[in-house]
Each structure stands twice: as C-alpha cells, then as structure tokens.
Design a protein around this motif. Structure first.
Motif, mmCIF file in Angstrom:
data_model
loop_
_atom_site.group_PDB
_atom_site.id
_atom_site.type_symbol
_atom_site.label_atom_id
_atom_site.label_comp_id
_atom_site.label_asym_id
_atom_site.label_seq_id
_atom_site.Cartn_x
_atom_site.Cartn_y
_atom_site.Cartn_z
ATOM 1 N N ASP A 230 0.952 -1.108 0.109
ATOM 2 C CA ASP A 230 -0.118 -0.144 -0.266
ATOM 3 C C ASP A 230 1.351 1.277 -0.054
ATOM 4 O O ASP A 230 1.337 1.478 1.069
ATOM 5 N N GLU A 271 -1.352 -0.965 -3.664
ATOM 6 C CA GLU A 271 -2.795 -0.090 -3.812
ATOM 7 C C GLU A 271 -2.539 1.141 -3.052
ATOM 8 O O GLU A 271 -1.097 1.780 -3.060
ATOM 9 N N ASP A 272 -3.248 2.499 -3.988
ATOM 10 C CA ASP A 272 -2.767 3.752 -4.083
ATOM 11 C C ASP A 272 -1.479 3.743 -4.504
ATOM 12 O O ASP A 272 -0.976 4.267 -3.986
ATOM 13 N N ASP A 298 -8.003 2.211 -2.759
ATOM 14 C CA ASP A 298 -8.308 3.103 -1.321
ATOM 15 C C ASP A 298 -9.112 4.276 -1.668
ATOM 16 O O ASP A 298 -9.997 4.920 -1.418
ATOM 17 N N LEU A 321 -10.899 -1.195 -2.419
ATOM 18 C CA LEU A 321 -10.280 -1.021 -1.401
ATOM 19 C C LEU A 321 -12.075 -0.908 -0.806
ATOM 20 O O LEU A 321 -12.072 -0.159 -0.807
ATOM 21 N N LYS A 323 -13.617 0.290 2.928
ATOM 22 C CA LYS A 323 -13.040 0.811 4.313
ATOM 23 C C LYS A 323 -15.422 0.891 4.259
ATOM 24 O O LYS A 323 -15.002 2.289 4.413
ATOM 25 N N LYS A 374 -7.724 -7.011 4.641
ATOM 26 C CA LYS A 374 -5.938 -6.656 4.863
ATOM 27 C C LYS A 374 -6.810 -6.377 6.169
ATOM 28 O O LYS A 374 -7.629 -5.305 6.961
#
Ligand code: PGA
Ligand code: ZN
Length: 396
Positions: A230, A271-272, A298, A321, A323, A374
């Motif tokens: 990430d 990620e990102d 994300d 992602l 959240k 994650k």
C-alpha cells in the motif's frame, strides 16, 4: 424492531476516543460495534467528527428515526434512516463514526434476532462460504510510523494458501521472519500503528527483506506467498510530484517505478500507487501491469460507488479497497463491493490504522464474498478479526 440504541465513547488502538453503539431489538436481539479511524485518510472520505460531538448529534438527529421505527433486520432501512438523519453527502452532520457504529451494531442485532451469524445474515443462504485471503501488513511507515519506510505498507500475500488458517499462520510467520532478518542486521524493531515492523530503513532495503522472508516462509510451508504494497501515494504527492526521502518522481516516473517493482518482485498487489485524484494516470498504470497484479484503489475510491463508477469507466484499477467507515454505512459498502463484482473489480475489505476489538469487517468480507481482507498480522485489535475468520472457517 429496534427498541433502544446506546452510544458511548471507547478507546481505539492509538488511544483516541471513538464511537461504540449498542442496538437492542424487540425480539431480544443485541448488537455492539465500534467505529475505526484512519491516519492516512482520503480527502473524499465521509467525515469523522470528534467522538463526543458525533454521539451528541446522532442522539439528537438519528436515534428518533431509528428507535421504535425501523427493523434491525432491514439493513437498507437502517442505513436510509442514518442518511436521512444526517442530510448531507458525507455524514458531516452526525459523523461517519456515529453512523458506521450504529449501522454495524444494527446488523449484528438483526443477525442476533434471527439467531444466525453476522456473515450469514449479510450474505444470505446462497453466499457466505467463500473465505477471503488475508493480506498481512509486515513492514510499514508513511503516516503509520515516523522514521520508517516512505511506502506505507509492505503486505504479505499468501495467495496459494489452501485455507484461511494456513494464510493467517503464513502472514504471522513472515512477520516473525522479518524480525529475525532485521535483528540479524542490528536494525531496531519498532512497530507502527498496525503492528507491522517500522524499521528505520529505506524502501529498497524493505523490498529485499520482505522478498527474502516471503520466499523463505513459502518454501517452508509449501504454498505460494507473494507480497504487495500500500503506497498511500496521496501522502507522498506534493505539487504534482511524488516526494521520497531520496528524491522526487514525476507522475510518469512514479508509474515507471511501480511497474519496475511489480516486475522485479512479482508484486501481486499494489494499493494507491498514485494520487487520489489521478484517475487517468491510474488507468495508464493498470494498462501496463494490471493483468498480472491487483491495482487497488483506497483513497481513490473511498468506498464510494460514484467514484468507483468513474474508475470503472476509465479503467483506473482492477480492485477496490472497502472500508465501511469511509462511506458511513454497511449498505453503501456492500453496494460498492457489488458494483465492483459486476465489473470484474476485486474487493479487499479493510481495517483502519486506528482499530478496536470489533470484528464486523471479518463478517462483511465473508458475507459479501470479497476475495481479500486486509486486517494486519499481529496485535489484539488485528488478531480479533483474524481469529474471527478462523472461527467462521471452522463453522462453514
Ligand atoms: P489508514 O490506513 O487507516 O490510516 O487510512 C490504512 C490504509 O491506507 O489502507
Ligand atoms: Zn490504503
């Protein structure tokens, strides 16, 4: 029907206050959940308020629309009432922390009323047996630790593990092996907010250590363990450039750097890798490496279906992602997972760097059939979720 909601302040893993919700129903159902909290938050996330303010405002605006009014089993109705009480696009009135705690606690109360586990309540009869693969943060820095790597997270990815149990143990073994490698070189073994090692080393050194550890543990256990990142690149991005301790990269150089690391280390996941508003640059990178590697948004998507739709239209990534606290309700989070699934976008359900012992995301990942989760590797607020996955796997 929801009879009573209690909100209180509790501590998260960084020692900050967060919102915990208790929801009770007429049929004797009970659910409790707490909001997590990010450090490298995306600029488009729903708004987290000070916990005391969020509680006061949610008690005033949301509880009257929920208590004696809505069925805890009807998650869409619960979450619609939260949106109605708030009245904004981003939960800036009642706080996404109050909203997500109530949303998750109501889901648990609904499950409890029906006498079924939460993953089954969320997933229904035809879903809820597919187990997600845990990605484990093993070295990190960025906003999660000072004087450590620029890249926020190096993630062990046990993609060949035959079960969640094997995967959880593999990530713990990689974490442990990295400690040995660091100690052998006399490097201090500090830890960051998510329990990953946060050694004072450069990114290049971290790549080699994680590569060595995952390769060694993979050979020992007899299945494939790759690794991923990430990069949380929005935190590195300043005035059009990506700023590292050892120099500055333009967008084109950042894309080339990521593609090079993907090839050199066979990264299974990034990620990102680019800034949170750079949808087109993301598409260029995904074009270049997206067939071999998961490129995951994300801060780019913040679990928001409109932003995800933009990424789908442009081909920005092949993974998202998820959240729940970035968007404020479980309904919104599950809608993002499902929109992604319709377009071949893989979901990774995720913890935040500030967490509690709450285990809801383990159930969300299983219930919504997300292929990855994650949630760290070690530390009580991380293992709470991993251990819950082990229990769910045992029930299946
Ligand atoms: P955060 O970090 O919870 O601090 O935002 C986690 C992540 O970036 O994935
Ligand atoms: Zn991230």
């Amino acid at each position: 029907r929801i009879t009573d909601i209690e909100l209180r302040r509790v501590l998260d893993s960084r020692g900050n206050t967060t919102v915990e919700a208790d929801v009770a129903t007429t049929s004797g159902g009970f659910g409790r959940a707490a909001a997590p909290s990010g450090a490298s938050t995306g600029e488009h996330e729903a708004i987290e308020l000070d916990a005391a303010d969020a509680i006061e405002r949610a008690e005033e605006a949301a509880l009257p629309l929920l208590e004696s009014e809505v069925d805890a089993e009807d998650q869409r109705a619960v979450d619609a009432a939260l949106h109605e009480a708030d009245g904004t696009e981003n939960f800036s009135e009642i706080g996404a922390n109050a909203a997500v705690a109530i949303s998750m606690a109501a889901a648990k109360a609904g499950a409890d009323s029906n006498g079924v586990p939460l993953y089954r309540h969320l997933g229904g009869t035809f879903r809820g047996q597919d187990m997600p693969t845990p990605l484990g943060n093993v070295i990190g820095g960025g906003e999660h630790a000072a004087e450590a790597t620029n890249i926020q997270e190096f993630l062990s990815a046990p993609v060949g593990a035959p079960s969640v149990e094997d995967a959880v143990l593999a990530n713990a073994a990689v974490h442990d092996r990295i400690k040995e490698l660091l100690q052998a070189e006399g490097v201090p073994t500090n830890k960051g907010d998510e329990g990953a090692w946060a050694p004072p080393i450069g990114d290049a050194k971290a790549f080699d250590i994680v590569d060595e550890a995952t390769t060694a543990v993979s050979e020992e256990l007899g299945f494939e363990i790759g690794f991923g990142l990430d990069m949380a690149a929005a935190e590195l991005y300043e005035d059009g450039d990506y700023v590292y301790d050892d120099g500055v990269k333009s967008t084109a150089e950042q894309i080339e750097y990521v593609a090079e690391m993907v090839r050199e280390y066979n990264l299974v996941y990034v990620e990102d890798p680019l800034d949170e508003n750079a949808f087109e640059a993301w598409a260029d990178l995904t074009d270049e490496v997206g067939s071999e590697t998961m490129i995951c948004g994300d801060d780019l998507y913040v679990t928001n279906v409109s932003r995800l739709q933009e990424g789908i239209d442009l081909g920005s990534s092949n993974s998202i992602l998820i959240k729940p606290n970035q968007i404020g309700t479980l309904t919104d989070a599950v809608d993002a997972i499902e929109l992604g699934a319709e377009h071949g976008i893989e979901s990774v359900v995720s913890h935040r760097s500030g967490e509690t012992e709450d285990t809801t995301i383990a159930h969300v990942a299983v219930g919504a059939a997300a292929p990855f989760i994650k949630t760290g590797t070690v530390g009580g607020e991380r293992t709470a979720k991993l251990n819950e996955l082990l229990r769910i796997e045992g029930q299946a």
